[in-house]
Enzyme design. Structure first.
Site, PDB file in Angstrom:
ATOM      1  N   PHE A 142       0.859  -1.193   0.000  1.00  7.27           N
ATOM      2  CA  PHE A 142       0.000   0.000   0.000  1.00  7.27           C
ATOM      3  C   PHE A 142       0.888   1.233   0.000  1.00  7.27           C
ATOM      4  CE2 PHE A 142      -2.288   3.549   1.788  1.00  7.27           C
ATOM      5  CZ  PHE A 142      -3.478   3.508   1.067  1.00  7.27           C
ATOM      6  N   ASP A 227       9.431   2.617   1.532  1.00  4.01           N
ATOM      7  CA  ASP A 227       8.261   3.372   1.967  1.00  4.01           C
ATOM      8  C   ASP A 227       8.070   3.116   3.455  1.00  4.01           C
ATOM      9  OD1 ASP A 227       5.844   4.487   2.579  1.00  4.01           O
ATOM     10  OD2 ASP A 227       4.806   3.759   0.785  1.00  4.01           O
ATOM     11  N   LYS A 256       2.767  10.295   7.691  1.00  2.82           N
ATOM     12  CA  LYS A 256       1.996   9.969   8.883  1.00  2.82           C
ATOM     13  C   LYS A 256       2.565  10.599  10.161  1.00  2.82           C
ATOM     14  CE  LYS A 256      -0.751   6.280   7.057  1.00  2.82           C
ATOM     15  NZ  LYS A 256      -0.425   5.333   6.025  1.00  2.82           N
TER      16      LYS A 256
HETATM   17  C1  LIG Z   1      -0.695   5.573   4.575  1.00  2.00           C
HETATM   18  C2  LIG Z   1       0.409   5.173   3.649  1.00  2.00           C
HETATM   19  C3  LIG Z   1       0.700   5.910   2.484  1.00  2.00           C
HETATM   20  C4  LIG Z   1      -0.172   7.055   2.028  1.00  2.00           C
HETATM   21  O1  LIG Z   1      -0.195   8.108   2.928  1.00  2.00           O
HETATM   22  P1  LIG Z   1      -1.358   9.225   2.806  1.00  2.00           P
HETATM   23  O2  LIG Z   1      -0.917  10.290   3.766  1.00  2.00           O
HETATM   24  O3  LIG Z   1      -2.639   8.568   3.196  1.00  2.00           O
HETATM   25  O4  LIG Z   1      -1.363   9.683   1.393  1.00  2.00           O
HETATM   26  C5  LIG Z   1       1.786   5.540   1.732  1.00  2.00           C
HETATM   27  N1  LIG Z   1       2.547   4.487   2.086  1.00  2.00           N
HETATM   28  C6  LIG Z   1       2.303   3.739   3.183  1.00  2.00           C
HETATM   29  C7  LIG Z   1       3.206   2.603   3.526  1.00  2.00           C
HETATM   30  C8  LIG Z   1       1.214   4.048   3.999  1.00  2.00           C
HETATM   31  O5  LIG Z   1       0.935   3.290   5.063  1.00  2.00           O
END
Ligand SMILES: *Cc1c(COP(=O)(O)O)cnc(C)c1O
Length: 399
Positions: A142, A227, A256
């Site tokens: 994700f 990520d 986040k």
């Molecule tokens: C939540 C998340 C995103 C996206 O972040 P948003 O602030 O919702 O756009 C990208 N990568 C990972 C691993 C995430 O958990």
């Protein structure tokens, strides 16, 4: 008469797009690991804003930094300088041991930015022919909701109806280094993956996988883009989940928790030979690097530098996993630090049903896929509160 909860749910149902299906809890107040709903009921928050609230609701250090900056200046745009941007980038790059920081806002923007940087690096440094760059990604990952990001999603819900998609991605199974090696070509510029897959259900890759990704990338002159939007900034008990495995990526994507649960703050962090491919006018964001975001981000960096939240997370993470291991009603337990994916025995109901029962018992979490619940409390949760949440879980799973 309508209850306050039903009133708010009706307004949302009537006037908000239906792109979420929340639990029937309407929160009005939060402090630490606790939230209070519009009817005065209290809950332990075991989701923590998908880890945006690693440092808890209304964290006093983060609120103080935000309040102080609110009274000075909140937005300049990057047309001018501001006195928070330089210190934020210096302090965050020092924390991560990299040269440069590119501040953005949401996680998806950090991912988009990382992909743009990797492609440009591929053309200018690696020498990939124009418009041929490819990025290898992991299945079930994700990375956000933009069109390019859902272009390589393997979740039919995330993709359905949103084509045509951005080309240039090759999807391989997560945790399989051989498949990754086989997918790399001369045109591969980057491997993008989560060191622990969060939304997929807190999937921890096999031991040695991240080190294999590192050495495959080095051997093929490919950027390892980690990520860490969800796994980073303390969730595993370490600043970065990759570093906890002794692995250093070329590019880190953060989001986040970088905004302390106060506002969206994300960043791409890498060395000069990579991020240096961007020159004035080639990328940007009106809100990226704004002084309010930078002031909060600096306070987040200070909390991580100070270190006690990381050691607390490691201690309580051990408590969490020890208790989950022996718990009846679970068919699988995974995770790292204060982060667990648990699969509920289907005989006890779906993940959704169990999360609804838990909410009625005063513990908030959310199902991800089918039988899987994610447990990710604010890292500042106390040990007694963690035990209270786990007692409630244990009781709920007993039926
Ligand atoms: C939540 C998340 C995103 C996206 O972040 P948003 O602030 O919702 O756009 C990208 N990568 C990972 C691993 C995430 O958990």
């Amino acid at each position: 008469m309508e209850s306050p909860t039903v009133h708010h749910e009706r307004l949302v149902a009537e006037h908000s797009a239906h792109n979420y299906r929340p639990l029937p809890v309407v929160i009005a107040h939060g402090e630490g690991a606790w939230v209070t709903d519009v009817e005065g009921r209290r809950y332990l928050d075991l989701l923590a804003g998908y880890s945006a609230l690693n440092f808890g609701h209304s964290n006093p250090d983060l609120l103080a930094a935000a309040h102080a900056q609110l009274d000075r200046v909140t937005l300049t745009s990057r047309a001018f300088g501001n006195d928070q941007l330089g210190p934020f980038c210096a302090e965050l790059s020092a924390l991560l041991g990299k040269d440069l920081v590119l501040p953005m806002n949401t996680g998806a923007e950090a991912v988009e930015t990382g992909l743009k940087v990797a492609r440009k690096w591929g053309y200018e440094v690696k020498g990939v022919p124009a418009d041929r760059a490819r990025v290898v990604v992991a299945a079930e990952g994700f990375h956000g909701r933009t069109i390019s990001v859902v272009s390589f999603s393997t979740d039919p819900e995330a993709r359905g109806g949103f084509g045509p998609f951005t080309p240039g991605f090759d999807v391989v199974p997560y945790g399989d280094a051989e498949a990754l090696r086989a997918a790399m070509t001369d045109e591969t510029v980057a491997v993008l993956l989560e060191p622990v897959q969060g939304e997929a259900g807190v999937i921890v890759p096999p031991a040695g996988y991240l080190a294999d990704v590192r050495s495959l990338c080095t051997a093929a002159n490919v950027l390892f883009v980690a990520d860490e939007v969800q796994s980073g900034l303390g969730r595993t008990g370490h600043v970065l989940a990759t570093r906890a495995e002794g692995v250093d990526a070329d590019v880190y994507l953060l989001g986040k928790a970088l905004g302390g649960g106060v506002l969206p703050v994300s960043a791409v962090v890498a060395d000069r030979d990579v991020l240096g491919v961007l020159r004035p006018g080639q990328h940007g964001s009106t809100f990226g690097g704004n002084p309010l975001a930078c002031a909060v981000g600096r306070a987040v960096v200070r909390l991580l530098e100070e270190g006690s939240v990381l050691s607390h997370t490691r201690t309580l993470g051990a408590v969490l996993h020890e208790r989950l291991r022996g718990m009846r009603g679970l068919t699988a337990v995974r995770g790292r630090g204060l982060w667990a994916g648990i699969d509920v025995d289907p005989a006890l109901g779906t993940g959704r049903e169990v999360s609804e029962r838990l909410a009625r018992a005063g513990v908030l979490t959310k199902d991800t896929h089918g039988p899987t619940l994610r447990l990710a409390p604010p890292l500042v949760i106390s040990e007694p509160d963690l035990h209270l949440a786990l007692d409630t879980l244990e009781h709920t799973l007993r039926g």
